[in-house]
Design a protein around this motif. Structure first.
Motif, PDB file in Angstrom:
ATOM      1  N   ARG A   7      20.104 -39.616  -1.496  1.00 24.55           N
ATOM      2  CA  ARG A   7      21.476 -40.122  -1.445  1.00 24.55           C
ATOM      3  C   ARG A   7      21.730 -40.836  -0.113  1.00 24.55           C
ATOM      4  N   LYS A  10      20.121 -44.323  -0.234  1.00 23.59           N
ATOM      5  CA  LYS A  10      20.822 -45.254  -1.121  1.00 23.59           C
ATOM      6  C   LYS A  10      22.197 -45.657  -0.601  1.00 23.59           C
ATOM      7  N   ASP A  11      22.748 -44.895   0.304  1.00 23.05           N
ATOM      8  CA  ASP A  11      24.088 -45.171   0.826  1.00 23.05           C
ATOM      9  C   ASP A  11      24.064 -46.444   1.669  1.00 23.05           C
ATOM     10  N   GLU A  12      24.883 -47.442   1.301  1.00 26.11           N
ATOM     11  CA  GLU A  12      24.909 -48.726   2.009  1.00 26.11           C
ATOM     12  C   GLU A  12      26.214 -48.956   2.756  1.00 26.11           C
ATOM     13  N   ARG A  13      27.053 -47.949   2.843  1.00 26.49           N
ATOM     14  CA  ARG A  13      28.336 -48.144   3.527  1.00 26.49           C
ATOM     15  C   ARG A  13      28.156 -48.488   4.993  1.00 26.49           C
ATOM     16  N   GLY A  14      27.225 -47.851   5.659  1.00 25.45           N
ATOM     17  CA  GLY A  14      26.995 -48.135   7.080  1.00 25.45           C
ATOM     18  C   GLY A  14      26.477 -49.535   7.298  1.00 25.45           C
ATOM     19  N   THR A  16      27.026 -52.122   5.407  1.00 22.91           N
ATOM     20  CA  THR A  16      28.130 -53.052   5.172  1.00 22.91           C
ATOM     21  C   THR A  16      29.042 -53.113   6.382  1.00 22.91           C
ATOM     22  N   ALA A  17      29.333 -51.978   6.977  1.00 23.48           N
ATOM     23  CA  ALA A  17      30.188 -51.958   8.168  1.00 23.48           C
ATOM     24  C   ALA A  17      29.532 -52.714   9.314  1.00 23.48           C
ATOM     25  N   TYR A  20      29.872 -56.467   8.606  1.00 16.94           N
ATOM     26  CA  TYR A  20      31.221 -56.940   8.917  1.00 16.94           C
ATOM     27  C   TYR A  20      31.451 -56.993  10.432  1.00 16.94           C
TER      28      TYR A  20
END
Length: 65
Positions: A7, A10-14, A16-17, A20
């Protein structure tokens, strides 16, 4: 434990941040460069204007009778 690691991978939130953040940094750099260039142009324009105005004015230190 395997599920937790899978998990996390697979987590791409970091990611993406971070993307940005990089985009915002590049935009800020562009704005700073543009502002610096514009400031230099404005300064040069006012210097030229001041030298022309000085030529129109009578010399200082002279008095009219």
């Amino acid at each position: 434990m395997k599920r937790l690691i899978a998990r996390f991978i697979k987590d791409e939130r970091g990611a993406t941040a971070i993307e940005y953040g990089l985009i915002a940094g590049l935009i800020a750099l562009g704005v700073a460069v543009a502002a610096s260039s514009l400031g230099t142009s404005i300064s040069t324009g006012f210097t030229n204007l001041a030298s022309r105005v000085v030529l129109w004015l009578p010399a200082s230190g002279t008095s009219k009778p």
